[in-house]
Design a protein around this motif. Structure first.
Motif, short mmCIF file in Angstrom:
data_model
loop_
_atom_site.label_atom_id
_atom_site.label_comp_id
_atom_site.label_asym_id
_atom_site.label_seq_id
_atom_site.Cartn_x
_atom_site.Cartn_y
_atom_site.Cartn_z
N LYS A 259 0.84 -1.19 0.00
CA LYS A 259 0.00 0.00 0.00
C LYS A 259 0.89 1.25 0.00
N ARG A 260 0.30 2.33 -0.45
CA ARG A 260 0.99 3.61 -0.42
C ARG A 260 0.18 4.58 0.41
N VAL A 261 0.84 5.53 1.03
CA VAL A 261 0.16 6.57 1.79
C VAL A 261 0.15 7.82 0.93
N LEU A 262 -1.04 8.27 0.58
CA LEU A 262 -1.19 9.45 -0.26
C LEU A 262 -1.41 10.69 0.60
N GLY A 263 -0.88 11.79 0.15
CA GLY A 263 -1.04 13.02 0.91
C GLY A 263 -0.65 14.24 0.10
N ILE A 264 -0.41 15.32 0.80
CA ILE A 264 -0.07 16.60 0.17
C ILE A 264 1.31 17.03 0.66
N ALA A 265 2.13 17.49 -0.28
CA ALA A 265 3.43 18.06 0.07
C ALA A 265 3.43 19.54 -0.32
N VAL A 266 3.93 20.37 0.58
CA VAL A 266 4.13 21.79 0.29
C VAL A 266 5.58 22.11 0.67
N LYS A 267 6.15 23.04 -0.06
CA LYS A 267 7.55 23.39 0.20
C LYS A 267 7.71 23.96 1.61
N SER A 268 6.81 24.83 2.00
CA SER A 268 6.82 25.43 3.33
C SER A 268 5.39 25.80 3.70
N TYR A 269 4.87 25.18 4.74
CA TYR A 269 3.48 25.46 5.12
C TYR A 269 3.31 26.90 5.59
N SER A 270 4.33 27.42 6.28
CA SER A 270 4.23 28.79 6.80
C SER A 270 4.22 29.83 5.69
N ASN A 271 4.82 29.49 4.53
CA ASN A 271 4.87 30.42 3.40
C ASN A 271 3.79 30.15 2.36
N ALA A 272 2.92 29.18 2.61
CA ALA A 272 1.86 28.85 1.65
C ALA A 272 0.84 29.99 1.59
N SER A 273 0.26 30.16 0.40
CA SER A 273 -0.74 31.21 0.23
C SER A 273 -2.01 30.84 1.00
N ILE A 274 -2.86 31.83 1.22
CA ILE A 274 -4.13 31.61 1.90
C ILE A 274 -4.99 30.61 1.13
N ALA A 275 -5.01 30.74 -0.20
CA ALA A 275 -5.80 29.84 -1.03
C ALA A 275 -5.29 28.41 -0.93
N THR A 276 -3.97 28.24 -0.90
CA THR A 276 -3.38 26.90 -0.77
C THR A 276 -3.74 26.28 0.57
N GLU A 277 -3.66 27.06 1.63
CA GLU A 277 -4.03 26.57 2.96
C GLU A 277 -5.49 26.10 2.98
N LYS A 278 -6.37 26.88 2.34
CA LYS A 278 -7.79 26.53 2.30
C LYS A 278 -8.01 25.23 1.53
N LEU A 279 -7.32 25.06 0.41
CA LEU A 279 -7.49 23.84 -0.38
C LEU A 279 -7.03 22.62 0.42
N ILE A 280 -5.96 22.76 1.17
CA ILE A 280 -5.48 21.66 2.02
C ILE A 280 -6.55 21.30 3.05
N GLU A 281 -7.16 22.32 3.65
CA GLU A 281 -8.22 22.08 4.65
C GLU A 281 -9.40 21.33 4.02
N TYR A 282 -9.80 21.74 2.82
CA TYR A 282 -10.91 21.08 2.13
C TYR A 282 -10.56 19.63 1.81
N SER A 283 -9.33 19.40 1.36
CA SER A 283 -8.90 18.04 1.02
C SER A 283 -8.95 17.14 2.24
N GLN A 284 -8.47 17.64 3.37
CA GLN A 284 -8.48 16.85 4.60
C GLN A 284 -9.91 16.53 5.03
N ALA A 285 -10.82 17.50 4.91
CA ALA A 285 -12.20 17.30 5.34
C ALA A 285 -12.93 16.30 4.43
N ILE A 286 -12.71 16.39 3.13
CA ILE A 286 -13.43 15.54 2.17
C ILE A 286 -12.91 14.10 2.19
N LEU A 287 -11.63 13.92 2.44
CA LEU A 287 -11.03 12.58 2.36
C LEU A 287 -10.89 11.90 3.71
N LYS A 288 -11.35 12.52 4.78
CA LYS A 288 -11.18 11.91 6.10
C LYS A 288 -12.02 10.65 6.24
#
Length: 288
Positions: A259-288
Motif C-alpha cells: 500500500k501507499r500513503v497518499l497526501g499533500i506536500a508543500v515546500k513550506s506550510y508557513s509560506n503557503a498562500s491563503i488559497a493553498t491553505e484553504k485547499l489543504i483544509e478542504y482536502s483533509q475534510a473531504i477525504l477523512k
C-alpha cells in the motif's frame, strides 16, 4: 518588469516545451515566442535557449530565475491578502498530482472548493514522483498530491492509504489465483511504469527482491491497462485508479500486500498562500 510574462515563462520551464505550455495557458506557439523575445528585449540579453530536446535557461536566465520565482509567489500572496481584507477570495493554485488522484479525488475536492471560492483559479499539472518533487522544489507548483517517501524535505500532510493490486488479462493463467506473489511477477512478462514515475511499484519490487521480466515500460497508467488487456503482460497499479469496473482486465491482491500513503506536500506550510491553505483544509475534510 511584467510578472505576468514571467509566469508564462515559469509554465514553459515546468512543461519543457513551448507547445505544451501554450496548450496549458491558451497561447499559440508564435505568441509564446513573441513573449519571450519581448522579455529578452526589455532585459537586453537572452534568458532561454531552445533545441529539439526542449527549452532551458541561459546562464543569465538561471541567475534571475530564483528571484523571479520568489517575486511571483510574494505577488500572489500579496494579492490574496488584499482580497481577503476586502472579503473576496481570489488567486491561483497550481497543483501537481498523480493521474490517479486527478481523476478520482480532485474533481470532488475542486468542485466543493470552487463552490465556496469561485474566484480562485485552479491549474493542474500531472507528473510522476520525481517530476512533482522537482516542480515543488523549483516553485512551479504550490502543492503536490503524491505518495509518501522517506527523507522528503518538503512539509508532508498524510491523507489516505491506497493499496497496490496486480492487473492481469481475464484469460491469463494467474487470473484464477486468489492473490499474486513476487514469484509470479518474475515468471511472467511485466509492464512497468517508467523509472522515477511510479516510486511505489518500484519500491515494492525492491522490498521483496523482485526482478520482474520487464519488456514494456510506460509513463501513462491507462496505456499500461490497455497493454495488459491485449495480453502483452501483467502489471501493478494503484487501486484508486481502478475504481471504475473494466471488463478487459482483472485485479488481484498482492501477497505480501502493498500500500501507499497518499497526501499533500508543500515546500513550506508557513509560506503557503491563503488559497493553498484553504485547499489543504478542504482536502483533509473531504477525504477523512
Amino acid at each position: 518588469m511584467d510578472l505576468e510574462k514571467w509566469k508564462v515563462i515559469q509554465t514553459i520551464l515546468a512543461t519543457g516545451s513551448l507547445t505544451k505550455a501554450g496548450e496549458q495557458i491558451g497561447f499559440s506557439q508564435s505568441g509564446i515566442s513573441h513573449l519571450i523575445k519581448s522579455v529578452e528585449k526589455d532585459l537586453g540579453f537572452s534568458i532561454m535557449t531552445r533545441n529539439k530536446y526542449g527549452v532551458k535557461l541561459t546562464s543569465e536566465g538561471s541567475q534571475l530565475h530564483p528571484l523571479v520565482q520568489e517575486m511571483i509567489k510574494l505577488d500572489e500572496k500579496f494579492n490574496q491578502i488584499v482580497s481577503s481584507i476586502h472579503g473576496v477570495a481570489t488567486g491561483t493554485i497550481r497543483i501537481g498530482t498523480f493521474h490517479s488522484i486527478s481523476t478520482q479525488w480532485l474533481p470532488k475536492i475542486i468542485y466543493k472548493f470552487r463552490t465556496d471560492y469561485p474566484n480562485i483559479k485552479i491549474q493542474l499539472m500531472e507528473g510522476g514522483m520525481d517530476q512533482l518533487e522537482m516542480w515543488l522544489k523549483d516553485n512551479y507548483i504550490d502543492l503536490a498530491f503524491l505518495s509518501y517517501k522517506d527523507h522528503r524535505q518538503s512539509k508532508w500532510i498524510p491523507l489516505k492509504e491506497d493499496h497496490l493490486v496486480a492487473v492481469l488479462p481475464p484469460n491469463h493463467p494467474l487470473a484464477t489465483k486468489d492473490y499474486i506473489t513476487p514469484t509470479d511477477f518474475m515468471q511472467n512478462d511485466f509492464i512497468l511504469s517508467s523509472p522515477g514515475f511510479d516510486y511505489d511499484v518500484n519500491s515494492y519490487f525492491q522490498k521483496n527482491n523482485i526482478l520482474p521480466n520487464v519488456n514494456i515500460s510506460s509513463m501513462d497508467d491507462f496505456s499500461v491497462i490497455s497493454m495488459v488487456s491485449k495480453n502483452l503482460g501483467i502489471s501493478i497499479l494503484p487501486a484508486l485508479l481502478l475504481q471504475t469496473p473494466d471488463s478487459t482486465i482483472v485485479t488481484k491482491p498482492l501477497n505480501p500486500c502493498a500500500k501507499r500513503v497518499l497526501g499533500i506536500a508543500v515546500k513550506s506550510y508557513s509560506n503557503a498562500s491563503i488559497a493553498t491553505e484553504k485547499l489543504i483544509e478542504y482536502s483533509q475534510a473531504i477525504l477523512k
